[in-house]
Design an enzyme around this catalytic site. Structure first.
Site, PDB file in Angstrom:
ATOM      1  N   GLN A 271      43.825  13.255  -3.069  1.00 37.31           N
ATOM      2  CA  GLN A 271      44.540  11.975  -3.212  1.00 37.31           C
ATOM      3  C   GLN A 271      44.726  11.242  -1.881  1.00 37.31           C
ATOM      4  O   GLN A 271      45.089  10.073  -1.850  1.00 37.31           O
ATOM      5  CB  GLN A 271      45.930  12.212  -3.828  1.00 37.31           C
ATOM      6  CG  GLN A 271      45.883  12.780  -5.219  1.00 37.31           C
ATOM      7  CD  GLN A 271      47.185  13.463  -5.604  1.00 37.31           C
ATOM      8  OE1 GLN A 271      48.038  12.879  -6.247  1.00 37.31           O
ATOM      9  NE2 GLN A 271      47.368  14.713  -5.197  1.00 37.31           N
TER      10      GLN A 271
ATOM     11  N   MET B 207      50.642  14.267  -5.911  1.00 40.92           N
ATOM     12  CA  MET B 207      51.458  14.236  -4.685  1.00 40.92           C
ATOM     13  C   MET B 207      52.592  13.223  -4.787  1.00 40.92           C
ATOM     14  O   MET B 207      52.719  12.512  -5.783  1.00 40.92           O
ATOM     15  CB  MET B 207      50.580  13.916  -3.484  1.00 40.92           C
ATOM     16  CG  MET B 207      49.891  15.124  -2.900  1.00 40.92           C
ATOM     17  SD  MET B 207      49.057  14.696  -1.356  1.00 40.92           S
ATOM     18  CE  MET B 207      48.691  16.333  -0.737  1.00 40.92           C
TER      19      MET B 207
ATOM     20  N   THR C 259      51.724   5.431   3.963  1.00 37.29           N
ATOM     21  CA  THR C 259      51.841   6.726   3.274  1.00 37.29           C
ATOM     22  C   THR C 259      51.446   6.525   1.814  1.00 37.29           C
ATOM     23  O   THR C 259      51.769   5.487   1.229  1.00 37.29           O
ATOM     24  CB  THR C 259      53.271   7.321   3.338  1.00 37.29           C
ATOM     25  OG1 THR C 259      53.380   8.363   2.347  1.00 37.29           O
ATOM     26  CG2 THR C 259      54.355   6.309   3.043  1.00 37.29           C
TER      27      THR C 259
ATOM     28  N   GLY D  59      51.285  11.972   7.661  1.00 47.67           N
ATOM     29  CA  GLY D  59      50.123  12.170   6.780  1.00 47.67           C
ATOM     30  C   GLY D  59      49.232  10.936   6.786  1.00 47.67           C
ATOM     31  O   GLY D  59      49.720   9.811   6.803  1.00 47.67           O
TER      32      GLY D  59
ATOM     33  N   ARG E 228      55.565  13.872  -2.413  1.00 43.37           N
ATOM     34  CA  ARG E 228      56.688  14.519  -1.713  1.00 43.37           C
ATOM     35  C   ARG E 228      57.920  14.548  -2.611  1.00 43.37           C
ATOM     36  O   ARG E 228      57.852  15.180  -3.663  1.00 43.37           O
ATOM     37  CB  ARG E 228      56.991  13.786  -0.401  1.00 43.37           C
ATOM     38  CG  ARG E 228      57.601  14.684   0.654  1.00 43.37           C
ATOM     39  CD  ARG E 228      57.878  13.928   1.917  1.00 43.37           C
ATOM     40  NE  ARG E 228      56.687  13.674   2.700  1.00 43.37           N
ATOM     41  CZ  ARG E 228      56.185  14.508   3.603  1.00 43.37           C
ATOM     42  NH1 ARG E 228      56.767  15.659   3.830  1.00 43.37           N
ATOM     43  NH2 ARG E 228      55.116  14.183   4.289  1.00 43.37           N
TER      44      ARG E 228
ATOM     45  N   ASP F 186      52.740   7.933  -0.578  1.00 49.27           N
ATOM     46  CA  ASP F 186      53.879   8.231  -1.460  1.00 49.27           C
ATOM     47  C   ASP F 186      54.669   7.005  -1.930  1.00 49.27           C
ATOM     48  O   ASP F 186      55.434   7.102  -2.883  1.00 49.27           O
ATOM     49  CB  ASP F 186      54.863   9.177  -0.749  1.00 49.27           C
ATOM     50  CG  ASP F 186      54.216  10.485  -0.336  1.00 49.27           C
ATOM     51  OD1 ASP F 186      53.178  10.849  -0.915  1.00 49.27           O
ATOM     52  OD2 ASP F 186      54.763  11.142   0.574  1.00 49.27           O
TER      53      ASP F 186
ATOM     54  N   ASP G  98      57.234   5.888  -0.613  1.00 44.98           N
ATOM     55  CA  ASP G  98      58.642   6.308  -0.595  1.00 44.98           C
ATOM     56  C   ASP G  98      59.417   5.712   0.584  1.00 44.98           C
ATOM     57  O   ASP G  98      60.396   6.294   1.043  1.00 44.98           O
ATOM     58  CB  ASP G  98      58.722   7.843  -0.580  1.00 44.98           C
ATOM     59  CG  ASP G  98      58.081   8.445   0.672  1.00 44.98           C
ATOM     60  OD1 ASP G  98      57.373   7.717   1.399  1.00 44.98           O
ATOM     61  OD2 ASP G  98      58.295   9.638   0.927  1.00 44.98           O
TER      62      ASP G  98
ATOM     63  N   ARG H  74      51.868  15.318  13.022  1.00 48.81           N
ATOM     64  CA  ARG H  74      53.335  15.275  13.019  1.00 48.81           C
ATOM     65  C   ARG H  74      53.744  15.963  14.314  1.00 48.81           C
ATOM     66  O   ARG H  74      53.373  17.115  14.547  1.00 48.81           O
ATOM     67  CB  ARG H  74      53.889  15.999  11.788  1.00 48.81           C
ATOM     68  CG  ARG H  74      53.452  15.320  10.491  1.00 48.81           C
ATOM     69  CD  ARG H  74      54.105  15.932   9.267  1.00 48.81           C
ATOM     70  NE  ARG H  74      53.750  15.169   8.084  1.00 48.81           N
ATOM     71  CZ  ARG H  74      52.779  15.500   7.217  1.00 48.81           C
ATOM     72  NH1 ARG H  74      52.096  16.603   7.397  1.00 48.81           N
ATOM     73  NH2 ARG H  74      52.519  14.743   6.188  1.00 48.81           N
TER      74      ARG H  74
ATOM     75  N   ASP I 107      58.680   7.213   7.242  1.00 48.42           N
ATOM     76  CA  ASP I 107      60.049   7.167   7.765  1.00 48.42           C
ATOM     77  C   ASP I 107      60.245   7.994   9.041  1.00 48.42           C
ATOM     78  O   ASP I 107      60.910   7.556   9.980  1.00 48.42           O
ATOM     79  CB  ASP I 107      61.021   7.692   6.704  1.00 48.42           C
ATOM     80  CG  ASP I 107      61.471   6.576   5.766  1.00 48.42           C
ATOM     81  OD1 ASP I 107      61.227   5.398   6.079  1.00 48.42           O
ATOM     82  OD2 ASP I 107      62.070   6.903   4.725  1.00 48.42           O
ATOM     83  N   GLY I 108      59.668   9.214   9.050  1.00 46.74           N
ATOM     84  CA  GLY I 108      59.812  10.095  10.211  1.00 46.74           C
ATOM     85  C   GLY I 108      59.234   9.427  11.453  1.00 46.74           C
ATOM     86  O   GLY I 108      59.829   9.477  12.541  1.00 46.74           O
TER      87      GLY I 108
HETATM   88  O1  F6P Z   1      53.359  12.058   2.658  1.00 43.66           O
HETATM   89  C1  F6P Z   1      52.086  12.197   2.136  1.00 43.66           C
HETATM   90  C2  F6P Z   1      51.883  13.577   1.584  1.00 43.66           C
HETATM   91  O2  F6P Z   1      50.558  13.686   1.101  1.00 43.66           O
HETATM   92  C3  F6P Z   1      52.876  14.016   0.521  1.00 43.66           C
HETATM   93  O3  F6P Z   1      52.580  13.485  -0.739  1.00 43.66           O
HETATM   94  C4  F6P Z   1      52.784  15.509   0.612  1.00 43.66           C
HETATM   95  O4  F6P Z   1      54.029  16.088   0.253  1.00 43.66           O
HETATM   96  C5  F6P Z   1      52.542  15.741   2.074  1.00 43.66           C
HETATM   97  O5  F6P Z   1      52.040  14.523   2.603  1.00 43.66           O
HETATM   98  C6  F6P Z   1      51.560  16.845   2.374  1.00 43.66           C
HETATM   99  O6  F6P Z   1      51.460  16.956   3.753  1.00 43.66           O
HETATM  100  P1  F6P Z   1      50.421  17.822   4.591  1.00 43.66           P
HETATM  101  O7  F6P Z   1      49.546  16.863   5.295  1.00 43.66           O
HETATM  102  O8  F6P Z   1      51.279  18.564   5.556  1.00 43.66           O
HETATM  103  O9  F6P Z   1      49.692  18.706   3.654  1.00 43.66           O
END
Ligand code: F6P
Length: 319
Positions: free
Chosen positions: A251, A169, A125, A11, A171, A127, A129, A72, A103-104
């Site tokens: 966000q 958000m 990120t 992301g 995750r 998050d 996290d 991704r 992390d991924g």
């Molecule tokens: O990791 C960042 C994030 O925005 C998370 O908060 C959320 O769960 C996810 O990515 C949403 O991802 P996507 O880009 O697939 O909508």
């Protein structure tokens, strides 16, 4: 190293551009050729890359998103994909790679490092996290955006004497929810790290109502979800008209804050310093205000906990 690559993966997060700029300019200062790899590991597998110079990273420090685009990449989860990426690196002369992501993305960077292409990860990120670091690029901007949005929601909640349930958000992590919740004076904050207790939310609302409060904000982390159902339950049990809002991708965008620009610049610089010394398989991190680095596999095993004392403060002072 004569040539390095840089990519953004997973992301996007505000501040990624500032990190790209820092990586490019630091590498160029060392006399390296710097290749910007497009759309994460996909660009590495397909050989989709552009050469960066001092000017091609101008005017991006202030911009959200990522000039290199991001994705991704499923193919990179298998060693066959990692092997293909290695071949592209060898063809393009890439001797080291900076991977900006979560992390991924670091797992992939570890795999590529293990077959001979030294990689350095930079935590990007919203998050926050990633266990090895106190701070991830994008986190501050995302929290400030969420705070601004909830401030607006508060205006209308106040005008209508309503309860607003706002999902942010994060995750599976509650960092954005906890800090935004404190910053907006939420009546209650629900985070995935703590089992949700709707009765406690209602009890808190009733307590504040008895003290004269007429509008309420409940912040719910994405990892809890169910904002609509929570709003309905609050309305049914308290009689207070309730509405839910899911803030979503707003966000992830916007101009990065000072913190995100500064940390991204420091981390980009540090990542290239490592590659310049021939060091790979590392993740750059911020620990106690200092920029440090860890072995990727060790970093991936680390654990991080939501600061429970902050959670207590949030609820002890909201009435
Ligand atoms: O990791 C960042 C994030 O925005 C998370 O908060 C959320 O769960 C996810 O990515 C949403 O991802 P996507 O880009 O697939 O909508």
């Amino acid at each position: 190293m004569k040539t390095i690559g840089v990519l953004t993966s997973g992301g996007d997060a505000p501040g990624m551009n500032a990190a790209i700029r820092s990586v490019a300019r630091t590498g160029l200062q060392y006399g390296m050729k710097v290749l910007g790899v497009m759309r994460g590991y996909n660009g590495l597998i397909n050989g989709d890359m552009i050469e960066l110079n001092m000017r091609s990273v101008s005017d991006i420090i202030n911009r959200g998103g990522t000039m290199l685009y991001t994705a991704r990449c499923k193919e990179f989860k298998d060693m066959a994909g990692v092997q293909k990426a290695k071949e592209t690196c060898l063809k393009a002369g890439i001797e080291g790679l900076v991977v900006i992501g979560g992390d991924g993305s670091f797992r992939g960077a570890g795999d590529l490092s293990s077959i001979g292409i030294p990689c350095v990860g930079i935590p990007g990120t919203i998050d926050n996290d990633i266990a090895c670091t106190d701070y991830t690029i994008g986190y501050d901007t995302a929290m400030n955006t969420a705070m601004d949005m909830v401030d607006r929601i508060r205006d209308t909640a106040q005008s209508h004497d309503r309860c607003s349930v706002v999902e942010v958000m994060g995750r599976n992590a509650g960092y954005i929810a906890l800090n935004t919740g404190i910053a907006v004076g939420a009546s209650y904050i629900l985070v995935p790290e703590i089992k949700p207790d709707i009765d406690a939310v209602i009890e808190k609302i009733e307590k504040s109502r008895a003290l004269g409060k007429k509008h309420f904000i409940v912040v719910v982390a994405e990892g809890i979800g169910h904002a609509k159902e929570i709003a309905q339950e609050i309305e049914e049990k308290t009689g207070i008209e309730s509405r839910e809002t899911i803030l979503g991708h707003v966000q992830r965008g916007g101009n990065p804050t000072v913190t995100d620009r500064v940390v991204a610049s420091q981390m980009g610089y540090h990542a290239v310093e490592l590659l310049h010394q021939g060091i790979g398989n590392r993740v750059v991190a911020q620990k106690d205000g200092k920029i440090v680095d860890y072995d990727i596999q060790e970093a991936l095993k680390m654990k991080k906990e939501l600061p429970m004392e902050l959670y207590k403060v949030a609820h002890d002072i909201s009435f």
